[in-house]
Motif scaffolding. Structure first.
Motif, PDB file in Angstrom:
ATOM      1  N   ARG A  98       1.038  -0.912   0.632  1.00 33.55           N
ATOM      2  CA  ARG A  98       0.065  -0.003  -0.138  1.00 33.55           C
ATOM      3  C   ARG A  98       0.836   1.366   0.030  1.00 33.55           C
ATOM      4  N   ASN A  99       1.535   1.434   0.897  1.00 32.66           N
ATOM      5  CA  ASN A  99       2.759   2.494   0.882  1.00 32.66           C
ATOM      6  C   ASN A  99       3.243   2.464  -0.435  1.00 32.66           C
ATOM      7  N   LEU A 105       0.598   6.978  -6.432  1.00 29.90           N
ATOM      8  CA  LEU A 105      -0.355   8.390  -6.571  1.00 29.90           C
ATOM      9  C   LEU A 105       0.345  10.225  -5.985  1.00 29.90           C
ATOM     10  N   ARG A 106       0.865   9.716  -5.021  1.00 30.52           N
ATOM     11  CA  ARG A 106       1.150  11.194  -4.294  1.00 30.52           C
ATOM     12  C   ARG A 106       2.162  12.086  -5.623  1.00 30.52           C
ATOM     13  N   GLY A 140      -3.428  10.027   1.351  1.00 29.55           N
ATOM     14  CA  GLY A 140      -3.869  11.198   1.865  1.00 29.55           C
ATOM     15  C   GLY A 140      -3.808  11.187   3.394  1.00 29.55           C
ATOM     16  N   LEU A 141      -3.009  10.392   3.868  1.00 31.78           N
ATOM     17  CA  LEU A 141      -2.736  10.590   5.457  1.00 31.78           C
ATOM     18  C   LEU A 141      -1.478  11.113   5.502  1.00 31.78           C
ATOM     19  N   PRO A 145       4.780   6.960   6.143  1.00 31.88           N
ATOM     20  CA  PRO A 145       5.410   7.236   6.184  1.00 31.88           C
ATOM     21  C   PRO A 145       6.061   6.736   4.371  1.00 31.88           C
ATOM     22  N   ILE A 146       5.336   7.650   3.862  1.00 30.24           N
ATOM     23  CA  ILE A 146       6.172   7.733   2.738  1.00 30.24           C
ATOM     24  C   ILE A 146       6.339   9.429   2.493  1.00 30.24           C
ATOM     25  N   PRO A 147       7.470   9.148   0.717  1.00 31.40           N
ATOM     26  CA  PRO A 147       7.534  10.708   0.607  1.00 31.40           C
ATOM     27  C   PRO A 147       6.505  11.343  -0.265  1.00 31.40           C
TER      28      PRO A 147
END
Length: 252
Positions: A98-99, A105-106, A140-141, A145-147
């Motif tokens: 998921r991450n 997606l970001r 969207g959180l 812990p993602i860039p």
């Protein structure tokens, strides 16, 4: 834990308007290729995120699947195509997966995403649908812990093509002008479809070849909206109508 996604194509800073997230190369071409082409024809920035490279498929190999995917992307008119690098044949809706997808997606920032139908014979297809849906939320959180800056697509659509056990479509996209190019994109995957009479959820019907099967399927959905060919979609949300006297599709 965050896992760096596998690179595939350079993406400019401009966000995407429409992104299809699918399990394997060729899935997007099959379930929503006409819609992607129509969106590109309208000037929208479109893309595909293949969660795997299809390297575990019975036919072809990783190198050939990538070559075919590149050729198919040209027919689709995509602004970008990415591969998440998750394991073909062993997709799992794990926090790491998921991450990884949320980070992409970001980066791509699609306004609308198309997902696979959540029920399917192929385990990867079932997992891909829920994994992508969950990744849209994770992206969207604030404290994920993602860039990248937090982002969440505005709209999620589910592609219903070739599914038997589904509700009535929320809407059907007219792909009459895009059908030939959709077939070109599908048959760019020669390792998967040349000489076939069926594929996935499209079962062989006597001596009719796969191309005729595909045309018949999309002609059915086109008929629902009084056009030659269509692609069906479903949304969890009820669709709004602004003007009831301007509704398309005549009743008589």
């Amino acid at each position: 834990m965050y896992i760096e996604p596998a690179p595939r194509a350079t993406m400019t800073a401009a966000p995407l308007d429409l992104l299809a997230i699918v399990a394997h190369p060729d899935d997007a071409e099959l379930i929503c290729g006409g819609t992607l082409i129509r969106a590109a024809d309208a000037g929208h920035r479109t893309g595909v995120l293949d969660l795997t490279g299809g390297e575990a498929g019975t036919a072809g190999n990783a190198a050939r699947r990538e070559e075919e995917s590149t050729r198919a992307s040209g027919f689709l008119g995509l602004a970008t195509r990415r591969v998440a690098g998750l394991p073909d044949g062993a997709l799992e809706n794990s926090p790491d997966a998921r991450n990884r997808v949320a980070a992409i997606l970001r980066e791509l920032r699609p306004g609308t995403v198309i997902l696979m139908w959540p029920e399917a014979r192929h385990p990867d297809h079932r997992v891909a649908s829920q994994l992508a849906y969950d990744a849209c939320f994770v992206a969207g959180l604030t404290k994920a812990p993602i860039p990248g800056d937090r982002f969440r697509p505005r709209k999620v659509l589910y592609a219903m093509a070739y599914r038997e056990h589904t509700p009535k479509p929320t809407f059907v996209v007219d792909i009459s002008d895009q059908m030939d190019r959709k077939l070109d994109a599908i048959y760019a995957y020669g390792s998967q479809f040349e000489g076939k009479k069926g594929m996935g959820e499209v079962y062989p019907a006597g001596d009719r070849d796969l191309r005729d099967q595909l045309l018949a399927h999309h002609a059915y959905y086109g008929g629902l909206i009084r056009t030659a060919y269509g692609e069906p979609f479903w949304t969890r949300e009820t669709m709004a109508v602004d003007d009831v006297v301007a509704l398309d599709v005549a009743s008589f």
